[in-house]
Design a protein around this motif. Structure first.
Motif, PDB file in Angstrom:
ATOM      1  N   THR D   2     108.655 145.749  -0.492  1.00 32.42           N
ATOM      2  CA  THR D   2     107.994 146.738   0.346  1.00 32.42           C
ATOM      3  C   THR D   2     107.899 148.046  -0.415  1.00 32.42           C
ATOM      4  OG1 THR D   2     110.159 147.155   1.213  1.00 32.42           O
ATOM      5  CG2 THR D   2     108.724 145.773   2.525  1.00 32.42           C
ATOM      6  N   SER D   4     106.426 150.936  -0.087  1.00 36.69           N
ATOM      7  CA  SER D   4     106.457 152.297   0.412  1.00 36.69           C
ATOM      8  C   SER D   4     107.857 152.681   0.875  1.00 36.69           C
ATOM      9  CB  SER D   4     105.482 152.451   1.564  1.00 36.69           C
ATOM     10  OG  SER D   4     104.235 152.005   1.140  1.00 36.69           O
ATOM     11  N   ASP D   5     108.688 151.675   1.088  1.00 40.81           N
ATOM     12  CA  ASP D   5     110.031 151.952   1.585  1.00 40.81           C
ATOM     13  C   ASP D   5     110.759 152.970   0.744  1.00 40.81           C
ATOM     14  OD1 ASP D   5     110.893 148.663   2.845  1.00 40.81           O
ATOM     15  OD2 ASP D   5     109.605 150.255   3.588  1.00 40.81           O
ATOM     16  N   SER D   7     110.013 155.589  -0.552  1.00 41.92           N
ATOM     17  CA  SER D   7     109.836 157.016  -0.319  1.00 41.92           C
ATOM     18  C   SER D   7     110.337 157.432   1.054  1.00 41.92           C
ATOM     19  CB  SER D   7     108.371 157.402  -0.486  1.00 41.92           C
ATOM     20  OG  SER D   7     107.592 156.654   0.403  1.00 41.92           O
ATOM     21  N   GLU D   8     110.888 156.517   1.805  1.00 44.59           N
ATOM     22  CA  GLU D   8     111.392 156.891   3.113  1.00 44.59           C
ATOM     23  C   GLU D   8     112.885 157.167   3.046  1.00 44.59           C
ATOM     24  OE1 GLU D   8     110.127 153.661   5.706  1.00 44.59           O
ATOM     25  OE2 GLU D   8     108.356 153.683   4.417  1.00 44.59           O
ATOM     26  N   ALA D   9     113.323 158.100   3.866  1.00 48.16           N
ATOM     27  CA  ALA D   9     114.739 158.466   3.843  1.00 48.16           C
ATOM     28  C   ALA D   9     115.529 157.418   4.593  1.00 48.16           C
ATOM     29  CB  ALA D   9     114.929 159.835   4.471  1.00 48.16           C
ATOM     30  N   SER D  10     116.090 156.474   3.853  1.00 49.72           N
ATOM     31  CA  SER D  10     116.805 155.402   4.530  1.00 49.72           C
ATOM     32  C   SER D  10     118.110 155.920   5.113  1.00 49.72           C
ATOM     33  CB  SER D  10     117.063 154.245   3.574  1.00 49.72           C
ATOM     34  OG  SER D  10     117.791 154.718   2.482  1.00 49.72           O
ATOM     35  N   SER D  11     118.491 157.136   4.748  1.00 50.49           N
ATOM     36  CA  SER D  11     119.726 157.690   5.281  1.00 50.49           C
ATOM     37  C   SER D  11     119.602 157.902   6.789  1.00 50.49           C
ATOM     38  CB  SER D  11     120.044 159.017   4.604  1.00 50.49           C
ATOM     39  OG  SER D  11     118.948 159.887   4.743  1.00 50.49           O
ATOM     40  N   LEU D  12     118.384 158.004   7.263  1.00 54.59           N
ATOM     41  CA  LEU D  12     118.189 158.199   8.698  1.00 54.59           C
ATOM     42  C   LEU D  12     117.951 156.864   9.406  1.00 54.59           C
ATOM     43  CD1 LEU D  12     116.000 161.409   8.803  1.00 54.59           C
ATOM     44  CD2 LEU D  12     118.480 161.161   8.880  1.00 54.59           C
ATOM     45  N   SER D  13     118.215 155.799   8.712  1.00 57.50           N
ATOM     46  CA  SER D  13     118.015 154.466   9.269  1.00 57.50           C
ATOM     47  C   SER D  13     118.723 154.346  10.618  1.00 57.50           C
ATOM     48  CB  SER D  13     118.558 153.428   8.277  1.00 57.50           C
ATOM     49  OG  SER D  13     118.600 152.163   8.880  1.00 57.50           O
ATOM     50  N   VAL D  14     118.102 153.600  11.519  1.00 51.23           N
ATOM     51  CA  VAL D  14     118.604 153.573  12.893  1.00 51.23           C
ATOM     52  C   VAL D  14     119.904 152.804  13.032  1.00 51.23           C
ATOM     53  CG1 VAL D  14     117.468 153.826  15.094  1.00 51.23           C
ATOM     54  CG2 VAL D  14     116.225 152.824  13.175  1.00 51.23           C
ATOM     55  N   THR D 281     111.629 146.193  -5.770  1.00 58.78           N
ATOM     56  CA  THR D 281     112.864 146.199  -4.982  1.00 58.78           C
ATOM     57  C   THR D 281     114.038 146.516  -5.869  1.00 58.78           C
ATOM     58  OG1 THR D 281     112.863 143.832  -5.359  1.00 58.78           O
ATOM     59  CG2 THR D 281     112.226 144.607  -3.184  1.00 58.78           C
TER      60      THR D 281
ATOM     61  N   VAL E  16     110.426 160.282   8.624  1.00 56.10           N
ATOM     62  CA  VAL E  16     110.884 161.282   7.659  1.00 56.10           C
ATOM     63  C   VAL E  16     110.603 160.739   6.266  1.00 56.10           C
ATOM     64  CG1 VAL E  16     112.865 162.567   6.763  1.00 56.10           C
ATOM     65  CG2 VAL E  16     112.702 162.046   9.209  1.00 56.10           C
ATOM     66  N   ARG E  18     111.134 161.032   2.168  1.00 56.39           N
ATOM     67  CA  ARG E  18     111.943 161.623   1.119  1.00 56.39           C
ATOM     68  C   ARG E  18     110.950 162.060   0.037  1.00 56.39           C
ATOM     69  NH1 ARG E  18     115.490 157.364  -1.136  1.00 56.39           N
ATOM     70  NH2 ARG E  18     116.524 157.226   0.856  1.00 56.39           N
ATOM     71  N   THR E  64     111.146 155.599  10.390  1.00 53.64           N
ATOM     72  CA  THR E  64     112.540 155.966  10.174  1.00 53.64           C
ATOM     73  C   THR E  64     113.332 155.724  11.453  1.00 53.64           C
ATOM     74  OG1 THR E  64     111.563 157.741   8.873  1.00 53.64           O
ATOM     75  CG2 THR E  64     113.942 157.745   9.107  1.00 53.64           C
TER      76      THR E  64
END
Ligand SMILES: Nc1ncnc2c1ncn2[C@@H]1O[C@H](COP(=O)(O)OP(=O)(O)OP(=O)(O)O)[C@@H](O)[C@H]1O
Ligand SMILES: Nc1ncnc2c1ncn2[C@@H]1O[C@H](COP(=O)(O)OP(=O)(O)OP(=O)(O)O)[C@@H](O)[C@H]1O
Ligand SMILES: [Mg+2]
Ligand SMILES: [Mg+2]
Lengths: 306, 258, 281, 281, 258
Positions: D2, D4-5, D7-14, D281, E16, E18, E64
């Motif tokens: 994946t 685009s993943d 660039s996403e802040a995985s730290s805010l993952s649910v 990945t 969000v 990064r 997110t």
């Protein structure tokens, strides 16, 4: 006086005399300051001598002959080192090859660019065999031992200077070797020789003479004191072990000191044998036998001192 | 507002492209001038040759026939007193927004001074990208990328500004703001502007003159002077005359379909 | 240098001058495939001949081309063809095998960073190992037919292919990948229809590098084990101080490389013209 | 996969799960530079050792790593370092020289098609000529210092650099070139500020290929003319039947290549992170 | 028009990103549904997260926080019943216009049949690119490239059509024609449409419902049902109600600036 000595291959036991000459002071005694130029094969050594990179060195007489015949290079043989061909068949004990004629019908491996290959047809001919009577494969020299030991081939063609090394390998594999020198089958040749650039001989004949003098002493010393000679080589070339050098030194000395030496003397070029050598070389390489007068490639005057 | 030597002059310009499957006549017999410090808007159907017109002016391509002159000199190669906003954003993907905006300085002179950086920051604010100076183009929205391209073209304060649908990816409000910002800059530091747009209102609101092009092969079918008072602002939009201009142009552009 | 000019119909140019036309004819002649390379090759021979004569270079170091001609006569044409065929056969088999291995490998490497970090070192190890040093292993393991030579050629050619193709596969613009993903196409079609076409310039840059490496590989392999082939012939002639013959072999070898290189170039020009930039004079 | 993943802040993952976190720690450890390559290298040694034992391969063919250890003692550390230094020095000098030559050459080639058609054949000729065949010429012409070896290394490394960099320089999207032209920048800035940055992925793909070729080049040069260096040592040991020593030399050589390759990779990662795609990945 | 299970449902979505220089909150607390066969237009300032919303729906990125459902199923990867018009044309540079349009067939099934080609030709005509089928994308104008992208999205006749400013590079007339063409297709082969635009008039003219987004972090500030009669056409533009809608939305979008 400075002299640049040209090796025709990597350092080793068969090259011991020049190291002895330097390490034991034979060269210094004659007022010579000798440096060693590495080499990779007779052709390259002859080229370097011809272009003045080095002054004197060792090379196969066969290569010199064809270089003289084809290109008229300004290099001359001044002394013979090996007065017998170093070529031989190696086989394993128990493989059924018990005399040299037994190679008939066998698989034989040789390295692609050894001088031996050009004499092979002649040896076979001398034994009244044709090339089709053996199955010849050509492989990197390093692969020949393993091929023999693993049974990938029945016979290999290698030099007598490597007897101790192959024996060591055989021992490791728990095997034993039988060796059939081609000279025994009638192949009479000169081989490795001391050759010098014409420029060196012409401009500094005295230095050449003194060098050959010292070199002869070194050969004799190495023959009589193989251990010390081997140590001299190992001291100059740390990659080499004394045993390894001593082994190949002893192997090589058989080609220098033998019945031919007894008859003609150390370093001699006996005209008949020289002529026979040229005949072999020209025939083997398909050269015109009249293209070269074998006498023209040697100059016996420098080695005549003793 | 035009002087003796016009800023831009097209004399019987024709443009034919060689394509993979033959040739294509993009422009035919274009004659027009743009006066010094004039603001000219170009309207025309998609594929009629507006971008080609602009590229000819910039010297990026040469006409198949006819001559293009800028400040009286025939154009044979790009000039450095021209700033261009390309139809695509055309940003350097490895450079930040700030570096993209000051790129003309780096590219022309080899160095970027402190005042260049300062000018860059001012422009970032003017196009509403405060806080995005350190971002890479790929991290921006389409409209934001377009605004970076506009800031870059303004950076060198060029004599001639060629803008190819510069506001196409912007929302109505930002578009209006950017339009007025452009007018302010144009009035403060007079320059010749050639402005391609698909918005009839925008063309009338901003320009001194509106050129309307026909379908391919493009030629100029209307050359309308917009006599609205300057400076123009939000209230200009409520001007009756403006509505008439817009209505007339709309009618003209729709007519071609019939 | 004017990059856009190429797409304009210069046939409609306003002032078609005589001299222009003549120059254009010249230019077209020069652009014909093979003309310039051939000219260059002839030029090399001329310079070579001239330097040999001017500097009186001894022929045992560098024989002049006219002298090398003599070397061609040393063996007859049939034998020459045998040598050429032996080298060509090994080089081509190794080259295609190498392509067949590299493509899937590159695809794998481009799909997983972990995998690529783990496998690259293996590839570097293989690439960095001098063939001559492991010749005994290769020969004992593979015997002494064409096989060891093909394997050696493969070992020498595959690395540029893998590195360059992997780079190309990963250089595809993300928006095209998104397009593919949005169509929910199977991964192999993302690769064949988007990534590979996009990687074509990279691929051909590698194919060009590897085609010459394939010849080198075959030659090196012949140094290690062979009875035939141009590499064998050159080395053999050298070891017997047959300088002219060696150089004759060298010329044939170089010609072979040139021709193969031109073929790869021509294939790209013919089947993948879009992968060639049009922005040069 | 994946793309685009990243660039996403995985730290805010649910739903941050325990196992996830542990796996992430693992993943981070694996991603640390050098870890995976080192692991791979160790794995190669283990497989090698195991196969030697399982298949009882005679040590004169392929000695097990544990036996090779003995080979390291044949000469002392100082001498080892001398060999490594000799090879490294030649390889690096040749590599940088090759880069210094290739870059301007590539720029030239990318600017004129006629020139490139005329010059490429020369490059192919140089590339296709087996070093061994012309070794005498090189040595006689260049004497017996480092120079002939550096030249040989150069000859072996420059081709991939030229081909790949030229391809990269010409692959720059036309709209960026138009941007440059519209700014009327001098050509050299078009090259340094647009074409070269754009060619960085191509350049690094070539730099990676060439760094291993540089080592190979130095080794081949040492086969042909040297009294020192890892190539010399390996050749020497082989011809003296010192198989363990030869393999010890080989291991050092391969390690050297690996380290240099990792350095090139690290340089790209560190200074040109944007030239690396983020879609794996 | 909406049924029990909505076509698209966003539940407290947050997004969000990064970035090179920290994090950026693009969307915050988005809750919305789009009914089956509903035509929803999205308006909002540049950079507010419209494209992000669309990419979330398509499954190209994952939120997110919160969940996106399509036809009741959580979206975790792209679906093949969705057609997308990207904000950039995103064409294959080596393929002709025709090949680009039929590309979905080739890419999904591996082959392009004769009827696919026929469908392609029909679409080429519908987007007004007759005669350009054999051209390469680089040989087209910006607006023509955009129309190729639209044709490609329509090619598979998807259940859900996501369009990111599809008409931004088109002139007013072409834009209108394309809009009505889209409505015709939508009415003939009902589908759910999410349509991002910067043109308020276009949004009102085409959509069943208009969503208005706030500045970044984007959330939905208005959800306006457009009760204009269908089928809509040129005369809808003269409808009084239409003008009211447009006026209301314009006011709303301008208000945020104050
Ligand atoms: N490089 C090219 N090669 C071939 N044809 C081209 C090229 N550039 C433009 N054209 C053609 O020229 C015509 C005019 O293109 P141009 O880009 O000028 O249109 P435009 O008015 O800017 O359209 P739009 O509003 O859609 O951007 C188009 O039909 C296009 O196909
Ligand atoms: N991949 C990304 N990495 C980092 N930030 C991103 C990324 N994609 C989008 N953004 C940011 O998210 C915000 C929303 O972007 P988005 O593209 O959704 O805006 P938009 O509403 O489509 O704007 P426009 O109308 O200008 O296209 C922007 O501020 C942008 O900078
Ligand atoms: Mg345009
Ligand atoms: Mg957007």
């Amino acid at each position: 006086d400075k002299v640049v000595y040209q090796l025709d291959w990597l350092p080793g036991g068969d090259k011991a005399p020049i190291y002895v000459c330097i390490q034991t002071g034979f060269c210094a005694e004659e007022g010579l300051e000798v440096t060693i130029e590495g080499g990779r094969g007779s052709s390259e050594a002859i080229t370097k001598l011809a272009t003045g990179v080095s002054d004197i060195g060792s090379a196969g007489i066969g290569a010199l002959m064809s270089a003289k015949a084809g290109e008229g290079v300004p290099v001359t043989a001044v002394m013979s080192l090996f007065n017998k061909g170093p070529h031989a068949f190696y086989a394993l004990v128990g493989s059924g090859v018990e005399k040299i004629e037994d190679v008939k019908g066998r698989s034989v491996a040789t390295s692609p660019f050894t001088e031996s290959n050009i004499y092979l047809p002649l040896v076979l001919q001398d034994m009244s065999m044709a090339e089709t009577d053996i199955t010849l494969t050509k492989a990197d020299p390093g692969a020949l031992g393993p091929m023999l030991m693993t049974g990938a081939t029945d016979v290999i063609i290698a030099w007598l200077t490597d007897v101790s090394r192959y024996t060591g390998q055989a021992k490791e594999a728990g095997k034993e070797l039988v060796i059939f020198p081609w000279s025994a089958a009638g192949l009479e040749l000169y081989s490795a020789s001391l050759v010098a650039s014409d420029k060196f001989l012409k401009e500094r004949p005295d230095v050449a003479r003194r060098f050959i003098e010292a070199y002869k002493k070194s050969i004799a010393f190495a023959y009589e004191n193989p251990k010390e000679a081997a140590e001299a080589v190992a001291a100059a070339v740390p990659e080499l072990s004394v045993e390894n050098v001593e082994g190949s030194l002893k192997d090589a000395m058989v080609l220098v000191f033998n019945e031919v030496t007894e008859k003609d003397g150390l370093g001699a070029f006996e005209p008949e044998r020289l002529k026979a050598t040229w005949e072999r070389v020209s025939k083997a390489q398909g050269l015109d036998p009249t293209a070269l007068d074998p006498e023209s490639i040697v100059d016996r005057s420098f080695a005549a001192g003793s | 507002m035009s002087t003796a030597v016009p800023a831009i002059r097209f004399s019987s310009i024709g443009q034919v492209f060689r394509t993979g499957s033959g040739t294509l006549e993009a422009l035919r017999g274009i004659d027009m001038t743009v006066g010094r410090h004039e603001f000219v808007a170009v309207l025309g159907p998609s594929g009629c040759g507006k971008s080609t017109l602009l590229r000819l002016t910039s010297g990026l391509i040469r006409p198949t026939s006819g001559t293009v002159e800028v400040f009286g000199h025939p154009v044979s190669e790009p000039r450095d007193d021209i700033g261009i906003v390309f139809q695509k954003p055309t940003l350097l993907p490895w450079a930040t927004v700030e570096d993209n905006i000051v790129f003309p300085a780096r590219h022309k002179t080899g160095r970027v001074g402190g005042d260049d950086r300062e000018k860059g920051r001012v422009l970032i604010a003017r196009v509403g990208l405060q806080g995005f100076g350190k971002q890479l183009p790929a991290e921006l929205s389409g409209g934001m990328q377009q605004r970076v391209g506009i800031a870059r073209a303004l950076f060198m304060n060029p004599d001639i500004l060629l803008m190819d649908e510069p506001f196409s990816a912007l929302d109505a409000l930002t578009r209006e703001e950017m339009g007025f910002e452009l007018l302010r800059i144009w009035e403060a530091q007079p320059k010749t502007v050639m402005f391609i747009t698909h918005s009839i209102g925008e063309a009338v609101l901003l320009a001194d003159r509106v050129l309307v092009m026909s379908e391919r092969p493009g030629h100029i079918v209307e050359n309308l002077r917009i006599e609205l008072p300057r400076p123009r602002g939000i209230d200009t939009s409520n001007n009756k005359a403006m509505h008439d201009y817009v209505g007339y142009l709309r009618g003209l552009l729709l007519k071609r379909a019939a | 240098m004017t990059m856009s000019d190429t797409s304009e119909a210069s046939s409609l140019s306003v002032r078609p001058e005589r001299s222009e036309t003549r120059r254009q004819v010249m230019a077209r002649a020069i652009r014909a495939p093979g003309v310039l390379p051939a000219a260059t090759f002839v030029l090399i021979l001329l310079v070579w001949e001239a330097s040999c004569r001017v500097f009186a270079i001894p022929s045992f170091i560098l024989p002049a081309p006219t002298r090398v001609l003599g070397g061609f006569g040393a063996v007859d044409t049939a034998r020459w063809l045998e040598h050429v065929w032996a080298t060509l056969r090994v080089a081509m088999t190794g080259y295609f095998l190498s392509i067949a291995i590299s493509l899937p490998l590159s695809i794998m490497l481009s799909r997983s960073e972990i995998l690529s970090r783990a496998i690259y070192p293996i590839l570097v190890v293989i690439q960095a190992t001098p063939v001559v040093a492991i010749a005994p292993v290769i020969i004992v393991a593979l015997g002494s037919g064409d096989l060891p030579r093909v394997v050696i050629t493969c070992l020498i050619t595959f690395f540029p292919l893998v590195v360059s193709t992997t780079t190309g596969l990963m250089a595809t613009p993300p928006e095209l990948i998104e397009l593919s993903r949005s169509l929910r196409a199977p991964v192999f079609r993302e690769i064949t229809q988007i990534r590979l076409p996009y990687a074509v310039p990279y691929l051909f840059s590698a194919l060009k590098i590897s085609i010459t490496l394939a010849i080198i590989g075959a030659v090196v392999a012949e140094f290690v084990a062979a009875e035939k082939g141009l590499g064998y012939y050159i080395q053999f002639s050298t070891s017997m101080f047959q300088v002219q013959q060696a150089w004759a072999g060298l010329i044939v070898l170089v010609l072979l490389s040139l021709i193969l290189f031109q073929i790869v170039t021509a294939i790209q020009r013919f089947w993948f013209p879009w992968s060639l930039p049009g922005d040069r004079t």
